[in-house]
Design an enzyme around this catalytic site. Structure first.
Site, short mmCIF file in Angstrom:
data_model
loop_
_atom_site.label_atom_id
_atom_site.label_comp_id
_atom_site.label_asym_id
_atom_site.label_seq_id
_atom_site.Cartn_x
_atom_site.Cartn_y
_atom_site.Cartn_z
N TRP A 174 -4.32 5.18 -4.83
CA TRP A 174 -3.63 6.24 -4.08
C TRP A 174 -2.57 7.07 -4.94
O TRP A 174 -2.09 6.41 -5.88
CB TRP A 174 -2.73 5.38 -3.07
CG TRP A 174 -3.44 5.00 -1.65
CD1 TRP A 174 -3.67 3.84 -1.47
CD2 TRP A 174 -4.59 5.87 -0.81
NE1 TRP A 174 -4.44 3.80 -0.26
CE2 TRP A 174 -5.05 4.88 -0.12
CE3 TRP A 174 -4.79 7.10 -0.74
CZ2 TRP A 174 -5.70 5.33 1.02
CZ3 TRP A 174 -5.88 7.65 0.46
CH2 TRP A 174 -6.04 6.72 1.45
N THR B 90 0.77 -1.09 0.02
CA THR B 90 -0.01 -0.19 -0.02
C THR B 90 0.88 1.20 0.13
O THR B 90 1.90 1.16 0.60
CB THR B 90 -0.98 -0.08 1.11
OG1 THR B 90 -1.74 1.12 1.03
CG2 THR B 90 -0.31 -0.07 2.65
N GLU C 163 -4.38 -2.88 5.10
CA GLU C 163 -4.12 -3.09 6.46
C GLU C 163 -4.84 -4.02 7.18
O GLU C 163 -4.77 -4.64 8.17
CB GLU C 163 -3.36 -1.99 7.37
CG GLU C 163 -2.26 -1.46 6.65
CD GLU C 163 -2.31 -0.22 5.68
OE1 GLU C 163 -3.44 -0.01 5.14
OE2 GLU C 163 -1.61 0.57 5.68
N LYS D 124 -6.70 9.98 -2.89
CA LYS D 124 -7.29 8.64 -3.27
C LYS D 124 -8.29 9.18 -4.44
O LYS D 124 -9.37 9.56 -4.32
CB LYS D 124 -8.17 7.92 -2.31
CG LYS D 124 -8.19 6.57 -2.43
CD LYS D 124 -8.75 5.58 -1.41
CE LYS D 124 -8.04 4.34 -1.85
NZ LYS D 124 -8.99 3.33 -0.81
P1 AMP Z 1 -6.67 1.23 0.89
O1 AMP Z 1 -5.77 0.70 1.84
O2 AMP Z 1 -6.08 1.57 -0.60
O3 AMP Z 1 -7.77 0.05 0.61
O4 AMP Z 1 -7.22 2.37 1.42
C1 AMP Z 1 -7.88 2.49 2.72
C2 AMP Z 1 -8.32 3.86 2.83
O5 AMP Z 1 -9.48 4.40 1.85
C3 AMP Z 1 -9.09 4.12 4.19
O6 AMP Z 1 -8.16 4.23 5.49
C4 AMP Z 1 -9.73 5.48 3.87
O7 AMP Z 1 -9.08 6.59 3.98
C5 AMP Z 1 -10.31 5.00 2.59
N1 AMP Z 1 -11.58 4.44 2.39
C6 AMP Z 1 -11.82 3.10 2.29
N2 AMP Z 1 -13.09 2.81 2.48
C7 AMP Z 1 -13.99 4.09 2.43
C8 AMP Z 1 -15.29 4.51 2.76
N3 AMP Z 1 -16.29 3.59 2.67
N4 AMP Z 1 -15.35 5.78 2.95
C9 AMP Z 1 -14.44 6.57 3.00
N5 AMP Z 1 -13.07 6.32 2.75
C10 AMP Z 1 -12.72 5.13 2.62
#
Ligand code: AMP
Length: 541
Positions: A444, A187, A331, A439
């Protein structure tokens, strides 16, 4: 404590495959390739192919604990790798093909991948990468036809490898501790390099069970789930495991994720649920509006990776699709909160509670703290940093002591980098993000990388990237740049510098020149001030 007198048998991914083939042999996996052609296999056939693949992997010299990379979209072959690698005790390392070549080779080299399996649509990219990978790395193309001529020298063919094992018989799955690693996914890091999350058999199985409990109505042998969410991102939110545990048929869309392709696939294949980020849902809803109807069998939509918005929720409800929101992270395996069943199954009334990220899944614990680490009440008002603890949350990044040290508080809870409130009903609602990342379309973009790429442009003395809202991509980067006195620098100059170091989709459309960057009392760039200043900025992408 008095110990229970029960067998201590390990929870292993190979057990899911064996159960699926016995209990749901006729459930199916349909995969679309880049040309739009579809292949169909029953779970029984996938089971046989996975056994052949396991033999082939051993013949290639893969040993327990070895990391084997995949750079591929969603297909049955990618899914088969999940099971075969985990089954033999190796690690399926899924790599995001949308990253820049340097980022990919950094990740593959950090993981020390011995073999790279790739989709043939990505051959040119893999050929570019090959020289920067460790010497001796082998390549296997997951090809539908003949091997592409531009594949790296010595590339093997997936289908030939498994065909050679047709008569090898069933593979005898080894038994080992359920805490053995089975999958790896990197990530983006807010500072420094990407971080590897190393999942265990136990964590993946508990996550799959827990997610299924939260989303009971979506799974079953009469259901078909389209996994738009990529197998290269957090194990497609655990779908390979939960679908096989429940006999849910899977539809895998390959690289074509535009609204018309996804709509057609759903309609033809009787898809009942789709899992995807809001950007993909937005494209699908455009197609639904165009056609004036939803895909005939579509019942539910799981939205995660970024926040569900009210316009998207209303559009889904207008066409009779139940919107379910999930929140989580690489994570956290990832699904850690979801909309509750009573709200999902309640009336379609654009209930604002559907915009909250939901209640914790079974075994997930959340805590909110202020800037001094002091716990805050779950009163729906107090905003704080969100921390999480759970058997399927990482306990440390792979070979990254520095990243690990910063990620946990003194009680061992993982810092999510999200800022939330928690309602008395137990629902978590994200209100901001403390981690300095953008994002876009579920992927990202590192602010730090953007800023250092911008600083490589002659005439730029300071740069700061922030996220601004975008209706299609959820967020896009806005780059605030300070020019050196008398320098002639255009937005295009800055973009060109960034494009030489980062993927095309990561380059900001919007670059604004400002006199100076706002600073905090401790001498850091105040992103908060910039975000406030540009809160109404309309991204032009
Ligand atoms: P990732 O590790 O790439 O899956 O990204 C995780 C991050 O995406 C989280 O810490 C949030 O900042 C954002 N995220 C994931 N799901 C949501 C959601 N339903 N609403 C808002 N932000 C989200």
């Amino acid at each position: 404590m008095l110990q229970g007198l029960m067998m201590d048998r390990p929870l292993l991914v190979s057990g899911i495959l064996e159960h699926a083939a016995r209990a749901y042999p006729e459930s199916t996996v349909v995969s679309a390739n880049a040309a739009g052609e579809r292949s169909r296999y029953t779970f029984r056939e996938i089971h046989a192919r996975v056994h052949q693949l396991a033999h082939a992997l051993i013949r290639l010299g893969v040993k327990p604990g070895d990391r084997v990379g995949t750079i591929a979209f969603n297909s049955n072959r990618h899914l088969e790798l999940y099971y075969a690698l985990a089954g033999i005790g190796a690690v399926c390392h899924t790599i995001n093909p949308r990253l820049f070549p340097e980022q990919i080779s950094w990740i593959a080299n950090h993981a020390e991948d011995s073999i790279l399996f790739f989709d043939t649509v990505l051959t040119a990219q893999v050929a570019t990468l090959a020289p920067s990978l460790a010497k001796g790395t082998r390549f296997v193309a997951m090809a539908d036809g003949p091997l592409p001529s531009d594949a790296p020298e010595g590339t093997l063919d997936y289908e030939t490898l498994i065909a050679a094992e047709k008569d090898s018989g069933l593979f005898d799955w080894p038994e080992f501790s359920e805490n053995t690693a089975c999958a790896l996914c990197y990530t983006s890091g807010t500072t420094g390099n990407p971080k590897g999350v190393l999942y265990s058999h136990r964590s993946q199985i508990l996550h799959a069970l827990s997610k299924m409990l939260a989303l009971l109505k979506m799974f079953g042998s009469d259901k078909r789930i389209l996994a738009v969410v990529p197998l290269f991102h957090v194990n497609a939110w655990g779908l390979p495991y939960s679908c096989f545990l429940t006999g849910t048929s899977m539809v895998l869309p390959g690289s074509r994720l535009d609204g018309a392709s996804v709509f057609g696939l759903m309609d033809d294949e009787g898809v009942t649920t789709n899992f995807g980020v809001p950007t993909v849902w937005g494209m699908l809803m455009e197609e639904i509006r165009k056609q004036g109807r939803k895909p005939a069998t579509l019942e539910h939509g799981l939205i995660g990776g970024a926040a569900l918005t009210m316009p998207l929720l209303k559009a889904m409800e207008e066409f009779g699709i139940r919107a379910v929101q999930g929140w989580g992270m690489t994570e956290t395996s990832p699904v850690s909160t979801t909309t509750t069943a009573d709200i999902i199954n309640g009336p379609a009334n654009a209930n604002p509670r559907k915009l909250r990220q939901g209640v914790p899944t079974w075994t997930t614990e959340l805590k909110l703290v202020d800037e001094n680490g002091k716990r805050l009440p779950h009163d729906g008002v107090s905003r704080g940093d969100l921390l999480i603890r759970c058997p399927y949350v990482t306990s440390g990044y792979y070979n990254d002591a520095k990243g690990t040290a910063a990620a946990f508080d003194e009680e061992g809870w993982f810092r999510t980098g999200d800022v939330s409130v928690i309602h008395p009903t137990g629902e978590m609602e994200i209100v901001d993000r403390s981690k300095d990342l953008i994002k876009s379309g579920g992927e990202w973009i590192s602010s730090l990388e953007l800023e250092s790429a911008a600083l490589s442009c002659p005439g730029v003395t300071a740069a700061a990237a922030i996220a601004v809202f975008h209706p299609k991509w959820s967020e896009r980067p806005l780059l605030c740049v300070v020019k050196a006195a008398g320098a002639e620098v255009s937005a295009d100059d800055v973009r060109t510098s960034i494009a030489s170091r980062m993927a095309k989709w990561q380059v900001p459309e919007d670059v604004v020149f400002i006199d100076a960057l706002p600073m905090t009392a401790t001498g850091k760039i105040s992103k908060l001030t910039l975000r406030e200043r540009f809160k109404d900025f309309y991204a032009s992408a």
